[in-house]
Scaffold this active site. Structure first.
Site, PDB file in Angstrom:
ATOM      1  N   TYR A 195       0.831  -1.205   0.000  1.00  0.00           N
ATOM      2  CA  TYR A 195       0.000   0.000   0.000  1.00  0.00           C
ATOM      3  C   TYR A 195       0.871   1.264   0.000  1.00  0.00           C
ATOM      4  O   TYR A 195       1.632   1.516   0.940  1.00  0.00           O
ATOM      5  CB  TYR A 195      -0.946   0.029   1.219  1.00  0.00           C
ATOM      6  CG  TYR A 195      -1.949  -1.120   1.244  1.00  0.00           C
ATOM      7  CD1 TYR A 195      -2.115  -1.977   0.150  1.00  0.00           C
ATOM      8  CD2 TYR A 195      -2.734  -1.354   2.368  1.00  0.00           C
ATOM      9  CE1 TYR A 195      -3.024  -3.022   0.172  1.00  0.00           C
ATOM     10  CE2 TYR A 195      -3.657  -2.399   2.399  1.00  0.00           C
ATOM     11  CZ  TYR A 195      -3.788  -3.234   1.291  1.00  0.00           C
ATOM     12  OH  TYR A 195      -4.687  -4.266   1.327  1.00  0.00           O
TER      13      TYR A 195
ATOM     14  N   HIS B 293       0.122 -11.745   1.024  1.00  0.00           N
ATOM     15  CA  HIS B 293      -0.898 -10.878   0.422  1.00  0.00           C
ATOM     16  C   HIS B 293      -1.669 -11.563  -0.714  1.00  0.00           C
ATOM     17  O   HIS B 293      -2.897 -11.497  -0.771  1.00  0.00           O
ATOM     18  CB  HIS B 293      -0.232  -9.599  -0.087  1.00  0.00           C
ATOM     19  CG  HIS B 293      -1.168  -8.442  -0.233  1.00  0.00           C
ATOM     20  ND1 HIS B 293      -0.766  -7.141  -0.133  1.00  0.00           N
ATOM     21  CD2 HIS B 293      -2.497  -8.385  -0.475  1.00  0.00           C
ATOM     22  CE1 HIS B 293      -1.810  -6.340  -0.302  1.00  0.00           C
ATOM     23  NE2 HIS B 293      -2.869  -7.083  -0.521  1.00  0.00           N
TER      24      HIS B 293
HETATM   25  N1  LIG Z   1      -5.987  -8.534   0.785  1.00  0.00           N
HETATM   26  C1  LIG Z   1      -6.298  -7.896  -0.330  1.00  0.00           C
HETATM   27  O1  LIG Z   1      -5.917  -8.281  -1.440  1.00  0.00           O
HETATM   28  C2  LIG Z   1      -7.148  -6.664  -0.238  1.00  0.00           C
HETATM   29  C3  LIG Z   1      -7.777  -6.157  -1.394  1.00  0.00           C
HETATM   30  C4  LIG Z   1      -8.589  -5.025  -1.252  1.00  0.00           C
HETATM   31  C5  LIG Z   1      -8.745  -4.437   0.003  1.00  0.00           C
HETATM   32  N2  LIG Z   1      -8.096  -4.943   1.094  1.00  0.00           N
HETATM   33  C6  LIG Z   1      -8.218  -4.320   2.441  1.00  0.00           C
HETATM   34  O2  LIG Z   1      -9.596  -4.136   2.725  1.00  0.00           O
HETATM   35  C7  LIG Z   1      -9.844  -2.759   2.989  1.00  0.00           C
HETATM   36  C8  LIG Z   1     -11.252  -2.392   2.554  1.00  0.00           C
HETATM   37  O3  LIG Z   1     -11.458  -2.687   1.197  1.00  0.00           O
HETATM   38  P1  LIG Z   1     -11.614  -1.540   0.098  1.00  0.00           P
HETATM   39  O4  LIG Z   1     -10.907  -0.311   0.556  1.00  0.00           O
HETATM   40  O5  LIG Z   1     -11.224  -2.173  -1.185  1.00  0.00           O
HETATM   41  O6  LIG Z   1     -13.184  -1.341  -0.004  1.00  0.00           O
HETATM   42  P2  LIG Z   1     -14.351  -0.866   1.001  1.00  0.00           P
HETATM   43  O7  LIG Z   1     -13.829  -0.584   2.342  1.00  0.00           O
HETATM   44  O8  LIG Z   1     -15.449  -1.842   0.850  1.00  0.00           O
HETATM   45  O9  LIG Z   1     -14.824   0.461   0.281  1.00  0.00           O
HETATM   46  C9  LIG Z   1     -14.157   1.670   0.385  1.00  0.00           C
HETATM   47  C10 LIG Z   1     -15.017   2.722  -0.284  1.00  0.00           C
HETATM   48  O10 LIG Z   1     -16.315   2.706   0.278  1.00  0.00           O
HETATM   49  C11 LIG Z   1     -16.653   3.991   0.784  1.00  0.00           C
HETATM   50  N3  LIG Z   1     -17.304   3.778   2.076  1.00  0.00           N
HETATM   51  C12 LIG Z   1     -16.777   3.174   3.177  1.00  0.00           C
HETATM   52  N4  LIG Z   1     -17.682   3.156   4.175  1.00  0.00           N
HETATM   53  C13 LIG Z   1     -18.797   3.746   3.697  1.00  0.00           C
HETATM   54  C14 LIG Z   1     -20.073   4.037   4.254  1.00  0.00           C
HETATM   55  N5  LIG Z   1     -20.385   3.709   5.516  1.00  0.00           N
HETATM   56  N6  LIG Z   1     -20.988   4.684   3.480  1.00  0.00           N
HETATM   57  C15 LIG Z   1     -20.681   5.024   2.211  1.00  0.00           C
HETATM   58  N7  LIG Z   1     -19.496   4.783   1.618  1.00  0.00           N
HETATM   59  C16 LIG Z   1     -18.557   4.148   2.353  1.00  0.00           C
HETATM   60  C17 LIG Z   1     -15.369   4.763   0.912  1.00  0.00           C
HETATM   61  O11 LIG Z   1     -15.584   6.123   0.582  1.00  0.00           O
HETATM   62  P3  LIG Z   1     -15.408   7.307   1.699  1.00  0.00           P
HETATM   63  O12 LIG Z   1     -13.944   7.420   1.947  1.00  0.00           O
HETATM   64  O13 LIG Z   1     -15.989   8.472   0.995  1.00  0.00           O
HETATM   65  O14 LIG Z   1     -16.194   6.889   2.895  1.00  0.00           O
HETATM   66  C18 LIG Z   1     -14.478   4.111  -0.130  1.00  0.00           C
HETATM   67  O15 LIG Z   1     -14.665   4.753  -1.385  1.00  0.00           O
HETATM   68  C19 LIG Z   1      -8.724  -2.036   2.227  1.00  0.00           C
HETATM   69  O16 LIG Z   1      -8.549  -0.705   2.655  1.00  0.00           O
HETATM   70  C20 LIG Z   1      -7.553  -2.948   2.517  1.00  0.00           C
HETATM   71  O17 LIG Z   1      -7.037  -2.718   3.821  1.00  0.00           O
HETATM   72  C21 LIG Z   1      -7.327  -6.065   0.990  1.00  0.00           C
END
Ligand SMILES: NC(=O)c1ccc[n+]([C@@H]2O[C@H](COP(=O)([O-])OP(=O)(O)OC[C@H]3O[C@@H](n4cnc5c(N)ncnc54)[C@H](OP(=O)(O)O)[C@@H]3O)[C@@H](O)[C@H]2O)c1
Length: 270
Positions: free
Chosen positions: A56, A117
């Protein structure tokens, strides 16, 4: 906060993701202030599990997380910090080096959880786990896990880990049920392994799910909160949503307190 109790540990049902904190695949100074502010509010709101990775922002997410943790004044023991080794670093010496580098960037003596990862074609899992097991013995890492592993690789990892494997972190959300279809979720639930659901609210079609809209409206909460509640109400499932917005951060934490009825769970699960 609701917790999942597993392997004598209490892990928050909702943690905080850090993908896009400090940049995406490289550090991006234009998001520096916004990122620090998001981490600060998450810590103030009571998030204690933070999910990061050497990938990241090419390590900058870890640097900013370390900075925010130090500024918070919170004791190390109240936090649960997960980081991940990238697929190009799965050889013995590289794993050890990656972990040292992550610890250095975070300013920590140990990680609570260290994950592979992504699997890599041709990787030698026994060699990678030899290094991971060594990190546990050395006290650099408390627990091991994997991410994006299919059932076959997950079973191999369970056999190779000298400490009980804690988690498989995979994409899981109302619109993405791959881990249900490929048997990974059931295996985790039957074998005392956490399934950490990533990208729980990201998909745009959360907005177009009518059942979700109806249940959210009836309960006076947001569809994203219901989407999260549906996930973390399932046994052995925790999630790590990411948000820059303090209101969304608070709503996501509060989602763990929502208790969906059996009928609601079934309607959403269809
Ligand atoms: N292991 C892997 O390969 C892998 C892959 C992907 C992700 N991850 C991990 O999982 C975490 C989460 O996944 P992600 O970041 O892909 O997706 P996510 O958390 O499902 O979605 C993030 C998005 O959703 C919005 N959001 C979050 N909470 C909200 C709410 N209550 N209401 C409305 N919109 C909301 C955020 O916008 P705002 O900022 O405007 O709220 C952001 O644009 C990552 O940060 C990372 O740490 C791991």
């Amino acid at each position: 906060m609701k917790y999942e109790t597993i392997h004598n540990l209490q892990i928050p049902k909702i943690g905080f993701g850090t993908w896009t904190i400090g940049g995406e695949t490289a550090p991006d100074l234009s998001v520096e202030e916004r990122s620090l502010s998001a981490l600060r509010s998450a810590l103030e709101l009571g998030y204690t599990h933070f999910d990061t990775a050497e990938y990241y922002a090419a390590g900058h997410a870890e640097e900013l997380l370390g900075q925010a943790i130090r500024a918070s004044g919170l004791a190390r023991e109240v936090l649960f910090i997960t980081s991940k080794v990238s697929p190009e670093h799965l050889q013995f010496d590289d794993v050890l080096r990656s972990c040292e580098n992550s610890l250095h960037r975070l300013g920590l003596d140990y990680l609570d959880l260290y994950l592979i990862h992504w699997p890599k074609l041709g990787m030698k899992l026994p060699e990678t786990f030899r290094a991971l097991n060594q990190l546990v013995k050395a006290g650099k890492v408390k627990r091991l896990g994997v991410s994006n592993f299919n059932l076959k690789l997950l079973k191999e990892s369970v056999a190779l880990s000298e400490t009980p494997l804690l988690t498989n972190q995979v994409s899981y959300s109302l619109p993405d049920r791959t881990c249900v279809e490929n048997g990974v979720l059931a295996y985790c639930q039957e074998n005392e392994i956490l399934l950490t659901a990533y990208s729980p609210v990201k998909r745009r079609n959360i907005k177009s799910n009518k059942t979700l809209q109806t249940i959210a409206k009836a309960r006076g909460v947001t569809p994203e909160q219901i989407a999260l509640a549906w996930l973390v109400q399932q046994p052995r499932v925790i999630s790590i949503p990411m948000s820059f917005n303090p209101q969304h951060q608070a709503e996501n934490l509060a989602a763990a307190e929502i208790v969906l009825t059996e009928t609601e769970m079934e309607q959403l699960g269809k």
